[in-house]
Design a protein around this motif. Structure first.
Motif, PDB file in Angstrom:
ATOM      1  N   VAL A  98      -1.190  -0.164  -4.481  1.00  3.61           N
ATOM      2  CA  VAL A  98      -1.941  -0.955  -3.503  1.00  3.61           C
ATOM      3  C   VAL A  98      -2.876  -1.930  -4.223  1.00  3.61           C
ATOM      4  O   VAL A  98      -2.973  -3.104  -3.842  1.00  3.61           O
ATOM      5  CB  VAL A  98      -2.718  -0.036  -2.539  1.00  3.61           C
ATOM      6  N   TYR A 103       3.431  -2.678  -1.870  1.00  6.88           N
ATOM      7  CA  TYR A 103       3.333  -1.801  -0.707  1.00  6.88           C
ATOM      8  C   TYR A 103       4.600  -1.010  -0.417  1.00  6.88           C
ATOM      9  O   TYR A 103       4.662  -0.295   0.572  1.00  6.88           O
ATOM     10  CB  TYR A 103       2.910  -2.623   0.516  1.00  6.88           C
ATOM     11  N   LEU A 154       3.284   1.469   2.164  1.00  6.16           N
ATOM     12  CA  LEU A 154       1.830   1.675   2.092  1.00  6.16           C
ATOM     13  C   LEU A 154       1.097   0.649   2.929  1.00  6.16           C
ATOM     14  O   LEU A 154       1.557  -0.417   3.189  1.00  6.16           O
ATOM     15  CB  LEU A 154       1.364   1.609   0.639  1.00  6.16           C
TER      16      LEU A 154
END
Length: 154
Positions: A98, A103, A154
């Motif tokens: 991140v 992601y 993410l």
């Protein structure tokens, strides 16, 4: 015990962890000293400070593509298993992803339930870019791989 980014002084301990696990149960690919030195910045370690920073666990986040990284070389020493160290190592890698603006993270594994408990879901290996398979050519299981691909957004 302390989680931190790997240092040059950790390479021999990480190598020992990976090679012992690779030899014992084949759950991770062996890594040469050259590979470890070249990719040291990818690694997190958990060390036992009471035992001169002995590495009890390691895990790496390897960037594969523009928005894709792999969690790899996850190893926890036998005597330290069952304490949540593997989870902490993977969480450190996901946090690092991140921070880097990545992601999508995947793992290739023979222990899919561990990753499922962390929110990863199974995907077809065909959904991963060809670049991912460069390590596969050096794997003793190639071309009859039995690993499962899992990913997390993410």
């Amino acid at each position: 015990m302390r989680l931190r980014k790997a240092r040059i002084t950790d390479v021999k301990g990480v190598h020992k962890l990976i090679m012992n696990t690779s030899a014992d149960d084949g759950l991770v690919l062996p890594r040469s000293y050259n590979q470890l030195y070249s990719h040291l910045r990818d690694f997190f370690v958990i060390v036992d400070e009471s035992r001169e920073d002995e590495a009890l666990g390691c895990c790496a986040l390897s960037i594969c593509w523009e928005n894709l990284a792999e969690v790899r070389s996850l190893v926890v020493a036998r005597e330290a298993r069952g304490q949540g160290l593997g989870r902490k190592l993977v969480e450190a890698c996901l946090s690092d992803a991140v921070t880097l603006g990545i992601y999508r993270v995947f793992a290739l594994t023979n222990t899919p339930d561990f990753f499922r408990h962390m929110g990863f879901v199974e995907v077809s290996k065909d959904t991963l870019p060809q670049k991912v398979w460069s390590d596969c050519l050096n794997c003793p299981r190639f071309p009859d791989c039995d690993e499962i691909a899992l990913h997390i957004e993410l």
